[in-house]
Design an enzyme around this catalytic site. Structure first.
Site, short mmCIF file in Angstrom:
data_model
loop_
_atom_site.label_atom_id
_atom_site.label_comp_id
_atom_site.label_asym_id
_atom_site.label_seq_id
_atom_site.Cartn_x
_atom_site.Cartn_y
_atom_site.Cartn_z
N CYS A 116 44.48 46.76 42.68
CA CYS A 116 43.15 46.31 42.26
C CYS A 116 42.11 46.41 43.37
O CYS A 116 40.91 46.22 43.11
CB CYS A 116 43.24 44.89 41.73
SG CYS A 116 44.40 44.71 40.36
N HIS A 257 36.60 42.08 42.04
CA HIS A 257 37.59 42.55 41.07
C HIS A 257 37.65 41.55 39.93
O HIS A 257 37.77 40.34 40.15
CB HIS A 257 38.95 42.69 41.75
CG HIS A 257 40.08 42.82 40.79
ND1 HIS A 257 40.07 43.72 39.74
CD2 HIS A 257 41.27 42.15 40.69
CE1 HIS A 257 41.19 43.61 39.05
NE2 HIS A 257 41.93 42.66 39.61
N ASN A 287 41.17 42.50 32.77
CA ASN A 287 41.49 43.00 34.10
C ASN A 287 41.88 44.47 33.99
O ASN A 287 42.94 44.80 33.47
CB ASN A 287 42.64 42.17 34.68
CG ASN A 287 43.09 42.64 36.06
OD1 ASN A 287 42.76 43.73 36.51
ND2 ASN A 287 43.86 41.81 36.73
#
Length: 330
Positions: A116, A257, A287
């Protein structure tokens, strides 16, 4: 700071979203969960997942095309393509497929894997090619198709992840709009978040075996990931601000993120940054790993929030454990 007399600027951005919306209500029909349970813990209302007709390369091509259009460039103008992903279509690399799909015939292309944090790492890597004058224009794509690797019976993880891609075009220029960056790894925390290969030994001869197998579904220790993120992300943002000789009050926007709304809120609180400065689209997209920061960036640019001259902190964090941050001027 750049000491080579050459800098860079982001001149275009673009995104591509998977073709199937998966709402919290949809998930409640798959596992024991509810819209209230998911939203209260993550802030997510829906996410998008790829159908059988889509893959990472197709998403990356679409995002790249949009970024090139905003930049006013043709694919042949690119010197380099960097794809940040943990879910390639081909373990030998997917950046080359994106290069071919775009028709970027002059561009070298390669993949990087930093989970990520991947997009921010890709940005910082690309900057070095531009600052040294090796290349003039670079396309960075952050993308993941995590739906391939989700255990759809595990309600603690299957509610979190979506598929998508985001891209930016960087161009060399005299002024450097990447003001500072930092990147860190702590491999002792590797077991907190994994998409691991599981070997199944197969005999080749009476004396020799080969460890053939496959990758297992995503596993995560959510509590440890939360602790890691709320400790390390504020710290790294403070470090890049110090390197850039700035303070939190100088920032116009913060793009983290998009892992979880609770994490983003906690980071903002620890830094004393007003929530209206922290860009969030986790409710809409979930996500999306390496795609999440460029997705949020492009959306904010196209909505007119981010304007020329704005100072933006970008920070990614995730498996590895890795975390990375950059300060950029739009």
């Amino acid at each position: 700071m750049n000491t080579l007399g050459s800098g860079l600027k982001i001149i275009g951005s673009g995104t591509a979203i998977a073709d199937q919306s998966l709402t919290n209500q949809d998930l409640s029909n798959i596992v024991e969960t509810s819209d209230e349970w998911i939203q209260s813990r993550t802030g997510m209302r829906q996410r998008y997942i790829c159908s059988a007709q889509e893959n990472l390369a197709s998403l990356g091509v679409k995002a790249g095309q949009k970024a090139l259009a905003m930049a006013g460039l043709q694919p042949e103008d690119l010197d380099l393509i960097i794809l940040a992903t943990s879910t390639p279509d081909d373990l030998f690399g997917t950046a080359a497929q994106i290069q071919g799909g775009l028709g970027a015939t002059r561009a070298f292309a390669f993949d990087i894997t930093a989970a990520c944090s991947g997009f921010v790492v890709g940005l910082n890597v690309a900057a070095q090619f531009l600052r040294t004058g090796v290349y003039q224009r670079v396309l960075i794509v952050g993308g993941d198709v995590l739906s391939r690797w989700v255990d759809w019976s595990d309600r603690t993880t299957c509610v979190l992840f979506g598929d998508g891609a985001g891209a930016v075009v960087l161009q060399r220029q005299a002024q450097d709009n990447l003001l500072a960056f930092e990147m860190y790894t702590d491999g002792t925390g590797n077991g907190c978040l994994n998409l691991s290969y599981q070997a199944n030994p197969q005999p080749l001869t009476a004396e020799k075996t080969v460890a053939q197998g496959t990758y297992q579904a995503i596993t995560m220790n959510g509590r440890e990931v939360y602790r890691f993120a709320v400790a390390k992300v504020p710290e790294i943002i403070e470090k890049v601000l110090f390197k850039a000789q700035l303070t939190t009050s100088d920032l116009d926007w913060v793009i983290l993120h998009q892992a979880n709304q609770r994490i983003m809120d906690a980071v903002g609180d620890r830094l004393g940054i007003p929530s209206e400065k922290i860009i969030s689209n986790v409710g809409e997209y979930g996500n999306t790993s390496a795609a999440s920061i460029p997705l949020a960036l492009d959306q904010a640019v196209r909505e007119g929030k981010i304007k020329e001259g704005d100072l933006i902190a970008l920070a990614g964090f995730g498996a590895g454990l890795t975390w990375a941050a950059s300060i950029v001027r739009w």
